[in-house]
Motif scaffolding. Structure first.
Motif, PDB file in Angstrom:
ATOM      1  N   GLU A 124       0.807  -1.215   0.000  1.00 55.16           N
ATOM      2  CA  GLU A 124       0.000   0.000   0.000  1.00 55.16           C
ATOM      3  C   GLU A 124       0.840   1.264   0.000  1.00 55.16           C
ATOM      4  N   PRO A 125       1.917   1.368   0.817  1.00 51.40           N
ATOM      5  CA  PRO A 125       2.741   2.580   0.760  1.00 51.40           C
ATOM      6  C   PRO A 125       3.369   2.821  -0.605  1.00 51.40           C
ATOM      7  N   ALA A 126       3.839   1.751  -1.256  1.00 53.95           N
ATOM      8  CA  ALA A 126       4.467   1.903  -2.569  1.00 53.95           C
ATOM      9  C   ALA A 126       3.444   2.309  -3.622  1.00 53.95           C
ATOM     10  N   ARG A 127       2.247   1.715  -3.574  1.00 52.27           N
ATOM     11  CA  ARG A 127       1.209   2.086  -4.543  1.00 52.27           C
ATOM     12  C   ARG A 127       0.781   3.536  -4.356  1.00 52.27           C
ATOM     13  N   ALA A 128       0.633   3.956  -3.096  1.00 50.86           N
ATOM     14  CA  ALA A 128       0.243   5.340  -2.833  1.00 50.86           C
ATOM     15  C   ALA A 128       1.328   6.306  -3.303  1.00 50.86           C
ATOM     16  N   VAL A 247       7.008  11.410  -0.087  1.00 51.39           N
ATOM     17  CA  VAL A 247       6.606  10.823  -1.366  1.00 51.39           C
ATOM     18  C   VAL A 247       5.093  10.635  -1.491  1.00 51.39           C
ATOM     19  N   ARG A 248       4.369  10.679  -0.372  1.00 50.28           N
ATOM     20  CA  ARG A 248       2.916  10.547  -0.446  1.00 50.28           C
ATOM     21  C   ARG A 248       2.222  11.904  -0.419  1.00 50.28           C
ATOM     22  N   ARG A 249       2.989  12.966  -0.623  1.00 52.04           N
ATOM     23  CA  ARG A 249       2.423  14.316  -0.722  1.00 52.04           C
ATOM     24  C   ARG A 249       2.973  15.062  -1.932  1.00 52.04           C
ATOM     25  N   LEU A 250       3.544  14.346  -2.900  1.00 53.58           N
ATOM     26  CA  LEU A 250       4.204  14.995  -4.028  1.00 53.58           C
ATOM     27  C   LEU A 250       3.239  15.782  -4.914  1.00 53.58           C
ATOM     28  N   ALA A 276      15.601   3.156   0.712  1.00 50.49           N
ATOM     29  CA  ALA A 276      16.133   1.985   0.009  1.00 50.49           C
ATOM     30  C   ALA A 276      15.185   1.489  -1.069  1.00 50.49           C
ATOM     31  N   GLU A 277      13.882   1.589  -0.844  1.00 52.93           N
ATOM     32  CA  GLU A 277      12.934   1.077  -1.831  1.00 52.93           C
ATOM     33  C   GLU A 277      12.049   2.177  -2.413  1.00 52.93           C
ATOM     34  N   ILE A 278      11.230   2.819  -1.581  1.00 54.62           N
ATOM     35  CA  ILE A 278      10.344   3.852  -2.111  1.00 54.62           C
ATOM     36  C   ILE A 278      11.151   5.046  -2.618  1.00 54.62           C
ATOM     37  N   GLY A 279      12.251   5.369  -1.942  1.00 53.04           N
ATOM     38  CA  GLY A 279      13.109   6.443  -2.418  1.00 53.04           C
ATOM     39  C   GLY A 279      13.699   6.127  -3.781  1.00 53.04           C
ATOM     40  N   ASP A 325       8.774  11.703   7.154  1.00 55.15           N
ATOM     41  CA  ASP A 325       8.127  10.464   6.736  1.00 55.15           C
ATOM     42  C   ASP A 325       7.488  10.723   5.377  1.00 55.15           C
ATOM     43  N   ASP A 326       6.716   9.773   4.908  1.00 53.48           N
ATOM     44  CA  ASP A 326       6.161   9.890   3.563  1.00 53.48           C
ATOM     45  C   ASP A 326       5.062  10.936   3.453  1.00 53.48           C
ATOM     46  N   PHE A 327       4.598  11.486   4.579  1.00 54.10           N
ATOM     47  CA  PHE A 327       3.543  12.500   4.573  1.00 54.10           C
ATOM     48  C   PHE A 327       4.066  13.892   4.932  1.00 54.10           C
ATOM     49  N   THR A 328       5.360  14.041   5.029  1.00 49.66           N
ATOM     50  CA  THR A 328       5.945  15.333   5.400  1.00 49.66           C
ATOM     51  C   THR A 328       5.556  16.415   4.396  1.00 49.66           C
TER      52      THR A 328
END
Length: 372
Positions: A124-128, A247-250, A276-279, A325-328
């Motif tokens: 789910e994090p990667a898809r988002a 990355v979840r607020r781009l 390492a992965e989502i980045g 985090d991914d929502f920053t």
């Protein structure tokens, strides 16, 4: 015999792993590739592979990102850039579609050729994050399509439709190599320039975003960063707007760019809690897109938005964000070596970019000799 330093040896090991992994993924595709075979190809232990990469997914994304980086370095602008939005969309589509596998290609070579993420983006994090990355890609393409005009929502939407068309064609070609005529797809992309869409409208939540907070804090600009658009070193000492987004607020980058003044230098700093992965996924997508843009548009027509990856958190720390985090979502305006405005939370980039800019400090002349 020359003795390598530890850092040199690690760099050599990492390079050997990437070469072996590229061969393994090309032959077997992501799903059937094995870490044990990769280690054997590189003449290393399984532990040596894992000491450089967290797992198969991280290694696969690293291989794709390395491939995209090479393509960006090799990309050369066209002798005659397109002279219309329709022409630019068609040229971009033709460059982008070169990655599609042809009839007769093996699944493995097709996966690497396509930059396939099938089976990779399965959390789910990667898809988002991927959905947000698509929004950022549309923004970057739109900025290249109309570099000399104010950003319009319609242009971003047209760019998004073009990318949807191309990604759909890629998904079909991955399972049925040779399906879809690239020339027809390029012509379809051209026609999107004239498609009828509803009028521009600001996102509804912007009406509820509070103003940025005035500040007068020293700006310790981080160094050693690179703009992923032009590949050059980024000088954050310049006056402008710095927006740090997870990355979840781009998608919020659109708000900051649209709200910024014409002469503002806007820098988007991408952060994640999983570099390492989502980045790597984020870097892959942006670098891959830029490699295509550089073959279609002249250097002066590339997106004016600067994009920086902050894996070490140095920029986030400089703007006062202790953890990310991914929502920053945090933004500052820099002027005369000071942070003069701050905002955080939803709409931070818009608040800082749209807020008032204080006048420059008056420089007092030095006292005249003998003056009391």
């Amino acid at each position: 015999m020359v003795r390598l330093t530890r850092a040199q040896q690690q760099q050599r090991t990492r390079a050997a792993v990437l070469v072996a992994a590229r061969q393994e993924f090309a032959q077997y595709g992501y799903g059937e590739a094995k870490i044990d075979r990769i280690a054997e190809r590189a003449e290393l232990t399984r532990g040596a592979v894992y000491s450089n990469f967290a797992g198969k997914r991280a290694l696969y994304l690293a291989v794709l990102a390395d491939t995209a980086e090479r393509a960006r370095l090799d990309a050369e602008p066209p002798p005659e850039p397109p002279d219309s939005v329709a022409g630019a969309l068609g040229a971009f589509a033709r460059v982008w579609l070169e990655r599609l596998p042809l009839a007769g290609d093996t699944p493995g070579s097709g996966h690497l050729q396509l930059r396939s993420l099938s089976g990779v983006v399965d959390t789910e994090p990667a898809r988002a994050a991927l959905a947000e990355l698509v929004s950022l890609e549309a923004l970057l393409l739109a900025l290249a399509l109309e570099p000399d005009t104010a950003l319009r929502t319609r242009t971003v939407r047209v760019a998004g439709l073009a990318l949807t068309l191309l990604h759909g064609a890629a998904a079909l070609a991955e399972n049925a190599p040779g399906a879809g005529d690239p020339f027809d797809l390029a012509r379809a992309a051209e026609h999107l320039a004239g498609i009828s869409l509803s009028n521009d409208a600001e996102p509804a939540h912007l009406a509820y975003v509070g103003p940025a907070r005035p500040a007068e804090d020293e700006w310790a600009a981080p160094h050693g960063l690179r703009d992923e658009i032009d590949g050059r070193r980024v000088d954050l000492d310049d006056d402008g707007v710095v927006v740090v987004l997870g990355v979840r607020r781009l998608s919020a980058a659109d708000e900051a760019v649209r709200s910024a003044r014409r002469r503002d230098k806007v820098t988007l700093v991408v952060v994640t809690s999983d570099p390492a992965e989502i980045g790597r996924l984020a870097r892959l997508r942006i670098v891959d897109l830029v490699a295509c843009l550089r073959r279609v548009f002249a250097a002066g027509e590339l997106p004016r938005l600067r994009v920086v990856f902050d894996d070490g958190g140095t920029v986030a720390a400089a703007v006062g964000q202790g953890s990310v985090d991914d929502f920053t979502e945090v933004a500052v305006r820099v002027r005369d070596g000071l942070i003069v405005a701050r905002a955080d939370g939803r709409g931070a980039g818009h608040a800082v970019a749209a807020g008032p800019v204080r006048p420059r400090k008056a420089v007092e002349p030095p006292p005249r000799p003998g003056a009391s």
